[in-house]
Design an enzyme around this catalytic site. Structure first.
Site, PDB file in Angstrom:
ATOM      1  N   GLY A 127      43.004  44.161  40.043  1.00 44.21           N
ATOM      2  CA  GLY A 127      42.309  43.000  40.922  1.00 44.21           C
ATOM      3  C   GLY A 127      43.301  42.399  41.680  1.00 44.21           C
ATOM      4  O   GLY A 127      44.704  42.552  41.470  1.00 44.21           O
ATOM      5  N   CYS A 128      42.868  41.957  42.865  1.00 45.38           N
ATOM      6  CA  CYS A 128      44.142  41.397  43.982  1.00 45.38           C
ATOM      7  C   CYS A 128      44.356  40.171  43.477  1.00 45.38           C
ATOM      8  O   CYS A 128      45.760  39.898  43.351  1.00 45.38           O
ATOM      9  CB  CYS A 128      43.472  41.179  45.214  1.00 45.38           C
ATOM     10  SG  CYS A 128      41.856  40.429  45.219  1.00 45.38           S
ATOM     11  N   PHE A 129      43.548  39.196  43.121  1.00 45.63           N
ATOM     12  CA  PHE A 129      44.002  37.838  42.188  1.00 45.63           C
ATOM     13  C   PHE A 129      44.951  38.151  41.088  1.00 45.63           C
ATOM     14  O   PHE A 129      46.092  37.621  40.852  1.00 45.63           O
ATOM     15  CB  PHE A 129      42.889  37.035  41.993  1.00 45.63           C
ATOM     16  CG  PHE A 129      42.490  35.857  42.989  1.00 45.63           C
ATOM     17  CD1 PHE A 129      43.137  35.264  43.864  1.00 45.63           C
ATOM     18  CD2 PHE A 129      40.887  35.812  43.209  1.00 45.63           C
ATOM     19  CE1 PHE A 129      42.871  34.216  44.736  1.00 45.63           C
ATOM     20  CE2 PHE A 129      40.480  35.222  44.253  1.00 45.63           C
ATOM     21  CZ  PHE A 129      41.536  34.453  44.978  1.00 45.63           C
TER      22      PHE A 129
END
Length: 325
Positions: free
Chosen positions: A134-136
């Site tokens: 995921g990005c975070f």
């Protein structure tokens, strides 16, 4: 040439994949699958591609491609793979969250490897199925992993991170509406964001005895792309020693830069880079991590994984320059 298919072709991550793959010297795009746009030009959904690529969306899957990227909504990759079979040689890179956790990595005789290259590069090179982070999770893990590697995490970590509106996907909602988001800021899923699972998993991969909390407050920013994450925790070592450990951890990682100067998102937007800034006040270490949520946080990292899986230099097709103004 690597023959490529994209599933869920009308979203932001698919558009970013197409943008990069068009100029990848070892890639050719076989199909872009979208049931809602089948038969229409790619530029109908991705306006930035107008004049650059003559290709239409399709609702037909070629099961014999070399690699397929799944750009579906979270939780939808499993059902798609249940309904669509690919050739035994086809590699699969899932940009959703279906297979990221260890408890979910086994599916239909497939074993998905967690695709953070800075953590699992050797395993990724030999993998057939990848769960893209995921990005975070990418921004936060890259900020923490050198501390975990050196068993320097001893207290809670406080995390505050702000993401652009593209992180919420292409389907409009109240909190992505321009008139609501502009000149506005809010937090969401405080202390319980879904990326905490994969972040804790990776930290414990390197520091198994870490049981303190990662206290995470995610924010919505009034910009389209990028993640600006700040973290702080207690570290006794002096700044020079901490910097040396970060530089040693990332010395063979071409997309991560470590600095002690102030940084900003424009240094990484539209690139596959992560820049990490380290500062210290007393025994508190401040870590700032910036990435583009669509590139290093999603599609760029997926292509980095593809490069590793096919024996290419991991930077191939990913020399992307940010715009500083």
């Amino acid at each position: 040439m690597i023959n490529i298919g994209i599933i869920g072709g009308s979203g932001y991550t698919a558009g970013e994949l197409i943008r990069i793959l068009m100029f990848h010297p070892n890639a050719t795009l076989d199909f872009v699958y979208s049931t809602t746009n089948a038969g229409k030009p790619l530029s109908v959904a991705h306006h930035d591609l107008m004049g650059d690529i003559e290709m239409n969306f399709t609702d037909t899957v070629n099961p014999n491609v070399n690699v397929v990227f799944l750009c579906l909504g979270h939780g939808k990759s499993k059902s798609f793979l249940e309904q669509n079979q690919f050739a035994s040689h086809t590699k699969i890179i899932d940009l959703g969250n279906d297979f990221r956790l260890t408890k979910d990595k086994e599916f239909d005789n497939k074993t998905f490897v967690y695709g953070l290259p800075e953590l699992n590069k050797a395993v990724i090179k030999n993998a057939q199925f990848i769960a893209n982070p995921g990005c975070f999770a990418t921004a936060i893990q890259l900020a923490l992993l050198p501390l975990a590697k050196n068993e320097m995490l001893t207290t809670d970590v406080h995390i505050n991170a702000t993401t652009g509106s593209t992180g919420a996907g292409v389907t409009p909602s109240e909190t992505t509406h321009f008139s609501w988001r502009l000149n506005n800021m809010s937090h969401y899923k405080a202390f319980e964001h879904q990326h905490l699972g994969e972040i804790n998993q990776s930290v414990n991969q390197l520091q198994a005895d870490y049981t303190n909390e990662l206290i995470f407050v995610p924010n919505r920013g009034d910009f389209a792309r990028g993640i600006f994450a700040t973290l702080y925790t207690t570290v006794e070592e002096n700044l020079e020693d901490v910097v040396a450990k970060y530089e040693a951890f990332y010395k063979d990682q071409p997309f991560v830069t470590v600095t002690t100067t102030g940084i900003n998102m424009k240094q990484v937007v539209q690139t596959n880079k992560c820049i990490i800034s380290l500062m210290k006040k007393g025994n508190r270490l401040l870590i700032t991590s910036v990435i583009d949520n669509l590139t290093k946080g999603a599609s760029g990292q997926a292509i980095q994984n593809m490069n590793l899986m096919f024996g290419l230099d991991e930077t191939t097709g990913l020399y992307l320059k940010p715009s500083g103004f």
